[in-house]
Scaffold this active site. Structure first.
Site, PDB file in Angstrom:
ATOM      1  N   LYS A  13       0.830  -1.223   0.000  1.00  0.00           N
ATOM      2  CA  LYS A  13       0.000   0.000   0.000  1.00  0.00           C
ATOM      3  C   LYS A  13       0.856   1.261   0.000  1.00  0.00           C
ATOM      4  O   LYS A  13       0.578   2.215  -0.703  1.00  0.00           O
ATOM      5  CB  LYS A  13      -0.875   0.141   1.263  1.00  0.00           C
ATOM      6  CG  LYS A  13      -1.673  -1.020   1.704  1.00  0.00           C
ATOM      7  CD  LYS A  13      -2.540  -0.646   2.904  1.00  0.00           C
ATOM      8  CE  LYS A  13      -1.793  -0.507   4.219  1.00  0.00           C
ATOM      9  NZ  LYS A  13      -1.194  -1.746   4.736  1.00  0.00           N
ATOM     10  N   ARG A  88      -7.725   1.967  10.676  1.00  0.00           N
ATOM     11  CA  ARG A  88      -7.359   0.563  10.880  1.00  0.00           C
ATOM     12  C   ARG A  88      -8.328  -0.134  11.824  1.00  0.00           C
ATOM     13  O   ARG A  88      -8.160  -1.319  12.105  1.00  0.00           O
ATOM     14  CB  ARG A  88      -5.968   0.496  11.496  1.00  0.00           C
ATOM     15  CG  ARG A  88      -4.857   0.030  10.549  1.00  0.00           C
ATOM     16  CD  ARG A  88      -3.582   0.124  11.331  1.00  0.00           C
ATOM     17  NE  ARG A  88      -2.492  -0.656  10.898  1.00  0.00           N
ATOM     18  CZ  ARG A  88      -1.458  -0.182  10.179  1.00  0.00           C
ATOM     19  NH1 ARG A  88      -1.492   1.038   9.712  1.00  0.00           N
ATOM     20  NH2 ARG A  88      -0.431  -0.950   9.927  1.00  0.00           N
ATOM     21  N   ARG A 127      11.688  -6.885   3.454  1.00  0.00           N
ATOM     22  CA  ARG A 127      11.689  -5.424   3.362  1.00  0.00           C
ATOM     23  C   ARG A 127      12.888  -4.808   4.088  1.00  0.00           C
ATOM     24  O   ARG A 127      13.190  -5.162   5.219  1.00  0.00           O
ATOM     25  CB  ARG A 127      10.382  -4.892   3.959  1.00  0.00           C
ATOM     26  CG  ARG A 127      10.268  -3.384   3.928  1.00  0.00           C
ATOM     27  CD  ARG A 127       8.849  -2.928   3.959  1.00  0.00           C
ATOM     28  NE  ARG A 127       8.208  -3.141   5.257  1.00  0.00           N
ATOM     29  CZ  ARG A 127       6.947  -2.803   5.505  1.00  0.00           C
ATOM     30  NH1 ARG A 127       6.202  -2.288   4.556  1.00  0.00           N
ATOM     31  NH2 ARG A 127       6.430  -3.023   6.692  1.00  0.00           N
TER      32      ARG A 127
HETATM   33  P1  AMP Z   1       2.517   0.724   9.104  1.00  0.00           P
HETATM   34  O1  AMP Z   1       3.758   1.428   8.690  1.00  0.00           O
HETATM   35  O2  AMP Z   1       1.287   1.309   8.487  1.00  0.00           O
HETATM   36  O3  AMP Z   1       2.607  -0.772   8.919  1.00  0.00           O
HETATM   37  O4  AMP Z   1       2.355   0.968  10.680  1.00  0.00           O
HETATM   38  C1  AMP Z   1       3.343   0.540  11.601  1.00  0.00           C
HETATM   39  C2  AMP Z   1       2.769   0.487  13.004  1.00  0.00           C
HETATM   40  O5  AMP Z   1       2.324   1.800  13.388  1.00  0.00           O
HETATM   41  C3  AMP Z   1       1.551  -0.400  13.181  1.00  0.00           C
HETATM   42  O6  AMP Z   1       1.884  -1.769  13.377  1.00  0.00           O
HETATM   43  C4  AMP Z   1       0.908   0.226  14.429  1.00  0.00           C
HETATM   44  O7  AMP Z   1       1.608  -0.125  15.605  1.00  0.00           O
HETATM   45  C5  AMP Z   1       1.128   1.712  14.166  1.00  0.00           C
HETATM   46  N1  AMP Z   1       0.005   2.299  13.380  1.00  0.00           N
HETATM   47  C6  AMP Z   1       0.058   2.815  12.122  1.00  0.00           C
HETATM   48  N2  AMP Z   1      -1.141   3.254  11.728  1.00  0.00           N
HETATM   49  C7  AMP Z   1      -1.990   3.019  12.767  1.00  0.00           C
HETATM   50  C8  AMP Z   1      -3.378   3.236  12.974  1.00  0.00           C
HETATM   51  N3  AMP Z   1      -4.163   3.773  12.012  1.00  0.00           N
HETATM   52  N4  AMP Z   1      -3.903   2.861  14.159  1.00  0.00           N
HETATM   53  C9  AMP Z   1      -3.140   2.338  15.129  1.00  0.00           C
HETATM   54  N5  AMP Z   1      -1.833   2.078  15.000  1.00  0.00           N
HETATM   55  C10 AMP Z   1      -1.246   2.426  13.834  1.00  0.00           C
END
Ligand code: AMP
Length: 218
Positions: A13, A88, A127
């Site tokens: 994404k 999320r 990654r």
């Molecule tokens: P991502 O880079 O989107 O995979 O996000 C990495 C981490 O950030 C996730 O595993 C969560 O711990 C936190 N995170 C990112 N976006 C959210 C969200 N919308 N709600 C809660 N935690 C988030």
């Protein structure tokens, strides 16, 4: 253009949101990137978020919702945005719906990126990213020219601490339990478009652009 990119971690994404953001000149709002920056800078938000991120769990809804509310007030969001990794949870989706209602705007499309579990794990484990310029690589299908070194700025590449194998499994479980219900939520609102996320970055990007054009947005 106001889009949401939905899908499990590692589905691509972020890469697609970045490409679309450059093509359509609208900001990508990645809650993961904002949180990681806060952790790096050791701000009070970062201190609150760090233990959740490291454990592969979601940062509490209230914290993330306020963060997005502030981000949406910035002038670059006037022309639209691509949400990457938010909402999320159903609670976050409802809060976003309320925020948009207050400003009289709506989400136009939710792209649901689909990929097999095996491929998601393969992408996440391979990654690597540059802590300096944020360029993302993958050892399996988009390796850097020189092992362990960023092509763009020559910094040493790192693995995100939450991309280690135990945390990957936790994040996938959290996705199934807390984020997957958003598929039916947005389907019910007739906003959902499924995107086949298998294949190379270019192939997937063509599918994304075609979906945007079919949705007559942008
Ligand atoms: P991502 O880079 O989107 O995979 O996000 C990495 C981490 O950030 C996730 O595993 C969560 O711990 C936190 N995170 C990112 N976006 C959210 C969200 N919308 N709600 C809660 N935690 C988030």
């Amino acid at each position: 253009m106001r889009l949401i990119f939905l899908g499990p971690p590692g589905v691509g994404k972020g890469t697609q949101a970045q490409r679309l953001s450059e093509t359509y000149k609208v900001p990508k709002i990645s809650t993961g990137d904002i949180l990681r920056k806060a952790v790096h800078k050791n701000t009070s938000l970062g201190v609150k978020a760090k233990s959740f991120i490291d454990a592969g769990m979601l940062v509490p809804n209230g914290v993330v919702i306020e963060m997005v509310r502030e981000r949406l007030k910035e002038p670059d969001c006037q022309k639209g945005y691509i949400m990457d990794g938010f909402p999320r949870t159903i609670e976050q989706a409802e809060a976003l719906g309320k925020m948009l209602k207050e400003t009289g705007s709506v989400i136009q499309q939710v792209m649901n990126f689909q990929l097999s579990d095996e491929e998601v794990v393969r992408r996440l484990s391979g990654r690597r990213s540059c802590p300096h310029c944020q360029t993302v690589y993958n050892l399996a299908f988009h390796p850097p020219k020189q092992e362990g070194v960023c092509d763009q700025c020559k910094s040493p590449l790192v693995q995100r601490s939450d991309d280690e194998s135990q945390t990957i499994l936790k994040r996938l479980e959290v996705y199934q339990r807390q984020t997957r219900p958003l598929i039916s939520y947005y389907k019910g609102q007739k906003l959902l478009t499924n995107i086949n996320a298998a294949g190379g970055v270019e192939d997937v990007f063509k599918r994304v652009v075609s979906a945007v054009q079919k949705g007559k947005i942008g």
